[in-house]
Design an enzyme around this catalytic site. Structure first.
Site, PDB file in Angstrom:
ATOM      1  N   ASP A  34       0.831  -0.845  -0.342  1.00  0.00           N
ATOM      2  CA  ASP A  34      -0.208   0.138  -0.159  1.00  0.00           C
ATOM      3  C   ASP A  34       0.809   1.147  -0.316  1.00  0.00           C
ATOM      4  O   ASP A  34       0.760   2.137  -0.780  1.00  0.00           O
ATOM      5  CB  ASP A  34      -0.620   0.243   1.525  1.00  0.00           C
ATOM      6  CG  ASP A  34      -2.175  -1.385   1.417  1.00  0.00           C
ATOM      7  OD1 ASP A  34      -2.040  -1.464   0.284  1.00  0.00           O
ATOM      8  OD2 ASP A  34      -2.530  -1.202   2.267  1.00  0.00           O
ATOM      9  N   SER A  35       2.388   1.252   0.732  1.00  0.00           N
ATOM     10  CA  SER A  35       2.683   2.453   0.848  1.00  0.00           C
ATOM     11  C   SER A  35       3.517   2.932  -0.554  1.00  0.00           C
ATOM     12  O   SER A  35       3.245   3.580  -0.687  1.00  0.00           O
ATOM     13  CB  SER A  35       3.477   2.540   1.887  1.00  0.00           C
ATOM     14  OG  SER A  35       4.590   1.071   1.519  1.00  0.00           O
ATOM     15  N   GLU A 112     -23.827 -17.657 -17.526  1.00  0.00           N
ATOM     16  CA  GLU A 112     -22.827 -16.703 -16.996  1.00  0.00           C
ATOM     17  C   GLU A 112     -23.160 -16.285 -15.565  1.00  0.00           C
ATOM     18  O   GLU A 112     -25.112 -17.170 -14.921  1.00  0.00           O
ATOM     19  CB  GLU A 112     -22.721 -15.109 -17.284  1.00  0.00           C
ATOM     20  CG  GLU A 112     -22.426 -15.041 -18.560  1.00  0.00           C
ATOM     21  CD  GLU A 112     -22.534 -13.689 -18.686  1.00  0.00           C
ATOM     22  OE1 GLU A 112     -22.703 -12.400 -18.272  1.00  0.00           O
ATOM     23  OE2 GLU A 112     -22.726 -13.923 -20.467  1.00  0.00           O
ATOM     24  N   LYS A 114     -25.726 -14.908 -12.115  1.00  0.00           N
ATOM     25  CA  LYS A 114     -25.896 -13.837 -12.125  1.00  0.00           C
ATOM     26  C   LYS A 114     -25.509 -13.195 -11.419  1.00  0.00           C
ATOM     27  O   LYS A 114     -25.907 -13.912  -9.526  1.00  0.00           O
ATOM     28  CB  LYS A 114     -27.774 -13.716 -11.642  1.00  0.00           C
ATOM     29  CG  LYS A 114     -28.981 -12.713 -11.999  1.00  0.00           C
ATOM     30  CD  LYS A 114     -29.986 -13.770 -12.601  1.00  0.00           C
ATOM     31  CE  LYS A 114     -31.048 -12.245 -12.445  1.00  0.00           C
ATOM     32  NZ  LYS A 114     -31.072 -10.886 -11.583  1.00  0.00           N
ATOM     33  N   ASP A 116     -25.590 -10.202  -7.842  1.00  0.00           N
ATOM     34  CA  ASP A 116     -26.753 -10.208  -7.464  1.00  0.00           C
ATOM     35  C   ASP A 116     -25.918  -8.160  -6.798  1.00  0.00           C
ATOM     36  O   ASP A 116     -26.210  -7.780  -6.020  1.00  0.00           O
ATOM     37  CB  ASP A 116     -27.570 -10.400  -5.904  1.00  0.00           C
ATOM     38  CG  ASP A 116     -28.819 -10.011  -5.567  1.00  0.00           C
ATOM     39  OD1 ASP A 116     -29.706  -9.288  -6.516  1.00  0.00           O
ATOM     40  OD2 ASP A 116     -29.488 -10.246  -4.224  1.00  0.00           O
ATOM     41  N   TYR A 223     -20.827  -7.487 -18.778  1.00  0.00           N
ATOM     42  CA  TYR A 223     -21.244  -8.293 -19.021  1.00  0.00           C
ATOM     43  C   TYR A 223     -21.936  -8.874 -21.068  1.00  0.00           C
ATOM     44  O   TYR A 223     -22.475  -9.066 -21.710  1.00  0.00           O
ATOM     45  CB  TYR A 223     -22.339  -9.352 -18.178  1.00  0.00           C
ATOM     46  CG  TYR A 223     -22.523  -8.365 -17.565  1.00  0.00           C
ATOM     47  CD1 TYR A 223     -24.362  -7.985 -18.900  1.00  0.00           C
ATOM     48  CD2 TYR A 223     -23.401  -8.759 -16.096  1.00  0.00           C
ATOM     49  CE1 TYR A 223     -25.337  -7.517 -18.142  1.00  0.00           C
ATOM     50  CE2 TYR A 223     -24.343  -7.693 -15.811  1.00  0.00           C
ATOM     51  CZ  TYR A 223     -25.689  -7.532 -16.039  1.00  0.00           C
ATOM     52  OH  TYR A 223     -26.331  -6.652 -15.811  1.00  0.00           O
ATOM     53  N   LYS A 287     -27.586 -16.909 -22.239  1.00  0.00           N
ATOM     54  CA  LYS A 287     -27.894 -16.453 -22.874  1.00  0.00           C
ATOM     55  C   LYS A 287     -26.920 -16.680 -24.379  1.00  0.00           C
ATOM     56  O   LYS A 287     -26.554 -17.558 -24.634  1.00  0.00           O
ATOM     57  CB  LYS A 287     -26.831 -14.818 -23.271  1.00  0.00           C
ATOM     58  CG  LYS A 287     -27.076 -13.934 -21.793  1.00  0.00           C
ATOM     59  CD  LYS A 287     -25.982 -13.091 -21.970  1.00  0.00           C
ATOM     60  CE  LYS A 287     -25.767 -12.511 -20.223  1.00  0.00           C
ATOM     61  NZ  LYS A 287     -24.817 -11.161 -20.031  1.00  0.00           N
ATOM     62  N   LYS A 311     -33.197 -18.662 -12.083  1.00  0.00           N
ATOM     63  CA  LYS A 311     -33.219 -17.964 -10.182  1.00  0.00           C
ATOM     64  C   LYS A 311     -33.553 -19.002  -9.337  1.00  0.00           C
ATOM     65  O   LYS A 311     -33.486 -20.248  -8.972  1.00  0.00           O
ATOM     66  CB  LYS A 311     -34.513 -17.262  -9.425  1.00  0.00           C
ATOM     67  CG  LYS A 311     -34.383 -16.097 -10.661  1.00  0.00           C
ATOM     68  CD  LYS A 311     -33.197 -14.802  -9.508  1.00  0.00           C
ATOM     69  CE  LYS A 311     -33.869 -13.097  -8.917  1.00  0.00           C
ATOM     70  NZ  LYS A 311     -35.166 -13.172  -9.769  1.00  0.00           N
ATOM     71  N   CYS A 405     -23.860  -4.635  31.521  1.00  0.00           N
ATOM     72  CA  CYS A 405     -22.744  -5.454  31.015  1.00  0.00           C
ATOM     73  C   CYS A 405     -22.253  -6.708  31.262  1.00  0.00           C
ATOM     74  O   CYS A 405     -21.318  -6.642  31.736  1.00  0.00           O
ATOM     75  CB  CYS A 405     -21.403  -3.610  30.431  1.00  0.00           C
ATOM     76  SG  CYS A 405     -20.892  -4.973  29.466  1.00  0.00           S
ATOM     77  N   CYS A 408     -18.018  -5.903  32.089  1.00  0.00           N
ATOM     78  CA  CYS A 408     -17.617  -5.343  32.756  1.00  0.00           C
ATOM     79  C   CYS A 408     -17.808  -4.267  34.097  1.00  0.00           C
ATOM     80  O   CYS A 408     -18.036  -4.535  35.164  1.00  0.00           O
ATOM     81  CB  CYS A 408     -17.006  -3.939  32.211  1.00  0.00           C
ATOM     82  SG  CYS A 408     -17.922  -2.641  32.328  1.00  0.00           S
ATOM     83  N   CYS A 423     -23.831  -0.244  26.760  1.00  0.00           N
ATOM     84  CA  CYS A 423     -22.293   0.211  28.500  1.00  0.00           C
ATOM     85  C   CYS A 423     -21.713   0.977  28.013  1.00  0.00           C
ATOM     86  O   CYS A 423     -21.557   1.410  27.543  1.00  0.00           O
ATOM     87  CB  CYS A 423     -21.345  -1.651  27.899  1.00  0.00           C
ATOM     88  SG  CYS A 423     -19.690  -0.766  29.623  1.00  0.00           S
ATOM     89  N   CYS A 428     -14.832  -0.198  29.157  1.00  0.00           N
ATOM     90  CA  CYS A 428     -14.893  -1.451  29.148  1.00  0.00           C
ATOM     91  C   CYS A 428     -14.385  -2.144  28.448  1.00  0.00           C
ATOM     92  O   CYS A 428     -13.750  -1.330  27.502  1.00  0.00           O
ATOM     93  CB  CYS A 428     -15.973  -2.160  28.894  1.00  0.00           C
ATOM     94  SG  CYS A 428     -16.684  -3.129  28.295  1.00  0.00           S
TER      95      CYS A 428
HETATM   96  S1  IVH Z   1     -27.986  -9.624 -18.956  1.00  0.00           S
HETATM   97  C1  IVH Z   1     -30.914  -8.009 -22.646  1.00  0.00           C
HETATM   98  N1  IVH Z   1     -25.820 -10.830 -17.457  1.00  0.00           N
HETATM   99  O1  IVH Z   1     -30.033  -9.673 -14.270  1.00  0.00           O
HETATM  100  C2  IVH Z   1     -30.230  -8.364 -21.387  1.00  0.00           C
HETATM  101  N2  IVH Z   1     -27.319  -9.273 -16.705  1.00  0.00           N
HETATM  102  O2  IVH Z   1     -32.812 -10.190 -13.270  1.00  0.00           O
HETATM  103  C3  IVH Z   1     -29.703  -8.233 -20.186  1.00  0.00           C
HETATM  104  N3  IVH Z   1     -27.729  -9.196 -14.021  1.00  0.00           N
HETATM  105  O3  IVH Z   1     -30.933  -6.138 -15.281  1.00  0.00           O
HETATM  106  C4  IVH Z   1     -29.104  -8.461 -18.522  1.00  0.00           C
HETATM  107  N4  IVH Z   1     -25.786 -10.403 -13.866  1.00  0.00           N
HETATM  108  O4  IVH Z   1     -29.093  -5.948 -13.895  1.00  0.00           O
HETATM  109  C5  IVH Z   1     -27.079 -10.006 -17.409  1.00  0.00           C
HETATM  110  N5  IVH Z   1     -24.477 -12.069 -16.328  1.00  0.00           N
HETATM  111  C6  IVH Z   1     -25.137 -11.034 -16.250  1.00  0.00           C
HETATM  112  C7  IVH Z   1     -26.090 -10.458 -14.815  1.00  0.00           C
HETATM  113  C8  IVH Z   1     -27.359  -9.404 -15.282  1.00  0.00           C
HETATM  114  C9  IVH Z   1     -27.209  -9.383 -13.245  1.00  0.00           C
HETATM  115  C10 IVH Z   1     -29.028  -8.510 -13.546  1.00  0.00           C
HETATM  116  C11 IVH Z   1     -28.771  -7.055 -14.547  1.00  0.00           C
HETATM  117  C12 IVH Z   1     -30.342  -7.619 -15.130  1.00  0.00           C
HETATM  118  C13 IVH Z   1     -30.973  -8.203 -14.562  1.00  0.00           C
HETATM  119  C14 IVH Z   1     -32.042  -8.479 -14.534  1.00  0.00           C
END
Ligand code: IVH
Length: 674
Positions: A34-35, A112, A114, A116, A223, A287, A311, A405, A408, A423, A428
Site C-alpha cells: 500500500d505504501s 453466466e 447472475k 446480485d 457483461y 444467453k 433463479k 454489561c 464489565c 454499556c 470497558c
Molecule cells: S444480461 C438484455 N447478465 O439481472 C440482457 N444481466 O434480472 C440484460 N444481471 O437487469 C442483462 N448478472 O441487472 C445479464 N451476467 C448477467 C447478469 C445480469 C446480473 C442483472 C441485470 C439485469 C437483471 C435481470
C-alpha cells in the site's frame, strides 16, 4: 509550459497506477504494498497540483474527493436497458430454451452467473471513461458518474484501442465482506441495516456525496456491449473475452455450453459452489451465444427472448434456538445473539445469528428453545426470519435484556430514540481499542503515531486499560511493542505529553460520548467552560441549549453517572490534561493572542505564511521562525519540515491549518460574546 520530462513522468505514473489498480481490484493479485502505491498516487497529485493543465479524463485523481451533488441528472439510454424473464426450476428453463432454439436449428448457449447488484451503463469515448448511469426504468436512468468513479475495478482507460463511443453494460455490486462490514458498523451506530448487498449497492450508488460511495467500496462486473456487431463481435463468448482484453472486469465463471444438458449441469454445479465466491449470485443467466440469434429471436416489451435468468431458491433452514448471549461491540452496543443448534446453510455451518436488539426480539417474539427459520443476508450474515410458534411445547422462555454489561458489569443504558442498550463505561475492555483510537484521532486529542495498529497493541498488551493509562506509559513499554523503535517510542511519548494542553472541546469530543462530536463539544464548552461545570449541569438546562437537545443531554447524563468514567476523568486531570477552557486574557481583539508565540511550518492552503503571521501579530501574538521552549503553538501545513519534529520532541502543541483558524476564530467569537 510543462516540460517533456514531467509529461513523460506523469503519463508513466498514470499507467502504473492503472496497472496496479487492475492487479489489486480486478485480478486480486497485487504486486506492491500500500505504501508504494500511496507514494505514486501522492506524486501524481503533486504533479497535477503544480501543473493543472496535465489533468486528464483518465487521471486516477478523478476517483478521489468529488463534491456532493444536489441531485442526479437524468440520462436517456441510447438503447433500452432490458430486464430478464425469470425461471425457477429446470423444466421451466428447458422449455424457455427449447422454445428459443426451435425444433430444427441448434446453437450454443453461454451460461453466466447472475450477479446480485444493479445494472449500469458505462460510456467510453475513444477508450476513456466519460460517464455512466443507472438502469432506472430501462429508458431513463440517472447519471451516477461521480460515484462510479469511486469503483476501483472500473478502468478509466481501456487497454485496447477502441475508437469512438462505446457503451458497456454491467452490474455494480457490493462484495459480501464489504456488506458485512457496512452492516456491522451500522448496527453499532444504531442505523437501520441493509437487507442484502444489492440494496446496499443501490443505496451507495445513489448517494449524492461520492465520499460515502467511496467508503462503502463498490465493485463491478461487465457483461454486455451495445451493438457488438459494429465492433466485429459476433458471439457472447467473444464479447466476454473482448471485454476482458479491454481491461474491464469480467466474471470468470462463464461457460460456453453446446446443449441444454450442459446448461443444466452448469446450473446444478453452481448451486452450491456459488457460496464460495466473494459476492452474491442469485442465479444463472443463460444467453444465446451467436449475436445473429438475438435479432432473430427479438424481445418482448421488457425482456429479450434470447436470454433468461434461472433463479436459485432462497436458502432457509429450520433449527433450534438454544440460548441468547449478549455481545458487546466496540461502541458499547449490547447485541443479543442467538446460539443455534448448528445447521448447514449457504455453504457453511451456522451456529449464531444476531437478534439485533430488544425490540426485534419482541417483534418476532423469539423465545429460548424456539424452532426458528434462519437464512443468511447477503449469503454471509445469519439471521432469524421467523419463529415456528406452532411447534412450542410450553417450555420456551421469553428473553429479558440484562441490565448490566456482561463484560464489565456497568449498568446498561438505553438512550431515548435508540434501539440498543449500551454499556456506558468508556474503559470497558470491549470498547477500549476503538475508544483509544478515537481519543487520539486528529479531530480530538491529535496524538501523532497513535493510529489503529498502535492503539490495538497498547490495549492488547494490557498497558492501556483506561484512557488515563496513556499518560502513564513508559518508553520501555512502547519499545516492547511490535515494530516500535526507540525513536518512534520517544516521539509517541512526546505526542502524548503534547496532547495534555488541547482545547477542552477536543478532549470532550475524544471521550467518545454518544452524540458528542466536535461541534456539540464546542457548544458545550462555550456554555460551561469546564468539565466540572458540565458534569454538574442540570440535564434539563442542557437539553434546552440550542444544538444540544434531550438525546445529547441523556447521553451526557449516562456518561457522568458511570463511576468508571468519573475515575478516568479524575485521573486525566491528575496527569495535567486540560479540563478548563483557556479564556482570552485581554479584552480587545488586538490582544487576543498576546503572550503567545506561533511558528508556522510546511505549506499553508488558506493564506500564505506571511499573511498568517500578520494575522497573529494583528491579534497581539508573536510569530517567529524557530521552535523553542517559548513557542506556544506550531502550525503545521502540508509537508511540514523539521520544525514539526522539534515541536513534538519538546511537547509543544501542534495545530494543523484548520485547527489554527478554528482557534483564532473561537477566541474572537468568545471575545464578542463576553
Ligand atoms: S444480461 C438484455 N447478465 O439481472 C440482457 N444481466 O434480472 C440484460 N444481471 O437487469 C442483462 N448478472 O441487472 C445479464 N451476467 C448477467 C447478469 C445480469 C446480473 C442483472 C441485470 C439485469 C437483471 C435481470
Amino acid at each position: 509550459m510543462v516540460s517533456r520530462d514531467i509529461l513523460r513522468r506523469y503519463e508513466s505514473l498514470k499507467k502504473e497506477i492503472a496497472r496496479h489498480d487492475r492487479l489489486y481490484y480486478v485480478l486480486d493479485s497485487p504486486e506492491i504494498d500500500d505504501s508504494s502505491y500511496d507514494r505514486m498516487m501522492r506524486e501524481l497529485l503533486e504533479l497535477e497540483r503544480e501543473h493543472p493543465t496535465l489533468v486528464s479524463d483518465d487521471s486516477p485523481s478523478r476517483r478521489v474527493g468529488g463534491r456532493p451533488l444536489d441531485g442526479f441528472l437524468k440520462v436517456v439510454h441510447s438503447h433500452p436497458m432490458l430486464s430478464l424473464d425469470d425461471v425457477f426450476d429446470v423444466s421451466e428453463l428447458r422449455s424457455f430454451l427449447s422454445r428459443a432454439t426451435g425444433p430444427v436449428s441448434s446453437f450454443p448457449w453461454v451460461c453466466e452467473l447472475k450477479i446480485d447488484g444493479l445494472a449500469v451503463s458505462l460510456i467510453y469515448e475513444d477508450g476513456v471513461f466519460v460517464g455512466g448511469a443507472t438502469r432506472g426504468d430501462g429508458s431513463v436512468g440517472e447519471d451516477v458518474t461521480s460515484n462510479l468513479l469511486t469503483v476501483r475495478s472500473l478502468p478509466l482507460r481501456l487497454n485496447i484501442d477502441v475508437p469512438g463511443r462505446l457503451e458497456v453494460r454491467g452490474e455494480v455490486y457490493m462484495a459480501k465482506n464489504s456488506f458485512a462490514r457496512l452492516n456491522e458498523r451500522r448496527e453499532e451506530k444504531g442505523d437501520p441495516l441493509f437487507a442484502n448487498p444489492r440494496n446496499a449497492a443501490a443505496g451507495s450508488l445513489r448517494q449524492l456525496d461520492p465520499r460515502v460511495a467511496a467508503e462503502r467500496r463498490l465493485d463491478l462486473f461487465v457483461y454486455a456491449v451495445v451493438s457488438p456487431e459494429e465492433r466485429g463481435i459476433n458471439s457472447q463468448s467473444d464479447l466476454l473475452s473482448w471485454l476482458k482484453k479491454a481491461g474491464l472486469p469480467v466474471q470468470d465463471a462463464w461457460e460456453l455450453c453446446s446443449d441444454l444438458d450442459e446448461v443444466e449441469e452448469f446450473v446444478a454445479r453452481w448451486q452450491e459452489e456459488r457460496f464460495s465466491l466473494s459476492y452474491v449470485t442469485d442465479g444463472v443467466v443463460v444467453k444465446a451465444d451467436p449475436v445473429e440469434q438475438w435479432g432473430r429471436l427479438g424481445r418482448t416489451a421488457r425482456a429479450p427472448r434470447w436470454a433468461v435468468a434461472y433463479k436459485y431458491p432462497p436458502e432457509e433452514k429450520t433449527t433450534v434456538l438454544k440460548e441468547i448471549e449478549i455481545s458487546v461491540g466496540r461502541t458499547g452496543a449490547m447485541t443479543p445473539v442467538a446460539i443455534l443448534e448448528p445447521v448447514q446453510l449457504a455453504g457453511s455451518v451456522v451456529r449464531r445469528a444476531s437478534l439485533h436488539n430488544e425490540d426485534e426480539i419482541r417483534r418476532k417474539d423469539v423465545r429460548i428453545g424456539d424452532r426458528v427459520k434462519v437464512r443468511k443476508a447477503g449469503e454471509i450474515i445469519p439471521e432469524i426470519v421467523s419463529v415456528d410458534s406452532e411447534a412450542r411445547n410450553g417450555t420456551e422462555i421469553p428473553f429479558e435484556m440484562p441490565r448490566n454489561c456482561p463484560i464489565c458489569g456497568s449498568e446498561a443504558v438505553r438512550l431515548p430514540d435508540e434501539s440498543a442498550w449500551r454499556c456506558p463505561n468508556k474503559s470497558c475492555p470491549a470498547q477500549m481499542n476503538e475508544e483509544l483510537r478515537h481519543f487520539a484521532s486528529r479531530g480530538c486529542m491529535d496524538i501523532r503515531g497513535l493510529g489503529e495498529r498502535v492503539a490495538s497493541q497498547l490495549v492488547g498488551s494490557g498497558f492501556v486499560r483506561d484512557l488515563a493509562d496513556l499518560y502513564e506509559l513508559k518508553e520501555e513499554q512502547i519499545i516492547s511493542l511490535d515494530r516500535m523503535g526507540p525513536k518512534s517510542a520517544s516521539n509517541l511519548i512526546s505526542a502524548i505529553r503534547g496532547s495534555k494542553d488541547r482545547p477542552l472541546a477536543a478532549l470532550l469530543a475524544g471521550l467518545g460520548i454518544r452524540h458528542v462530536g466536535k461541534g456539540v463539544a464546542e457548544l458545550l464548552v462555550e456554555r460551561y467552560g469546564s468539565m466540572e461545570a458540565l458534569r454538574r449541569a442540570d440535564p434539563e438546562e442542557l437539553g434546552s441549549i440550542e444544538g444540544v437537545g434531550p438525546a445529547i443531554a441523556a447521553s451526557l447524563e449516562a456518561f457522568f453517572s458511570d463511576d468508571g468514567n468519573i475515575r478516568t476523568l479524575d485521573r486525566l486531570m491528575d496527569h495535567g490534561v486540560r479540563m478548563e477552557e483557556r479564556r482570552p486574557e485581554t479584552s480587545s481583539d488586538g490582544k487576543l493572542l498576546s503572550g503567545m508565540t506561533f511558528v508556522f511550518t510546511g505549506e499553508l492552503k488558506r493564506a500564505s505564511r506571511s499573511e498568517a503571521q500578520k494575522l497573529v501579530k494583528s491579534m497581539g501574538g508573536k510569530a517567529t521562525s524557530s521552535v523553542s521552549g517559548k513557542t506556544s503553538y506550531v502550525v503545521a501545513g502540508e509537508s511540514p519540515g523539521s520544525k514539526l519534529d522539534k515541536a513534538v520532541s519538546l511537547g509543544i502543541p501542534v495545530l494543523d491549518e484548520d485547527g489554527f483558524y478554528e482557534m483564532v476564530e473561537s477566541l474572537a467569537g468568545n471575545e464578542k460574546e463576553e
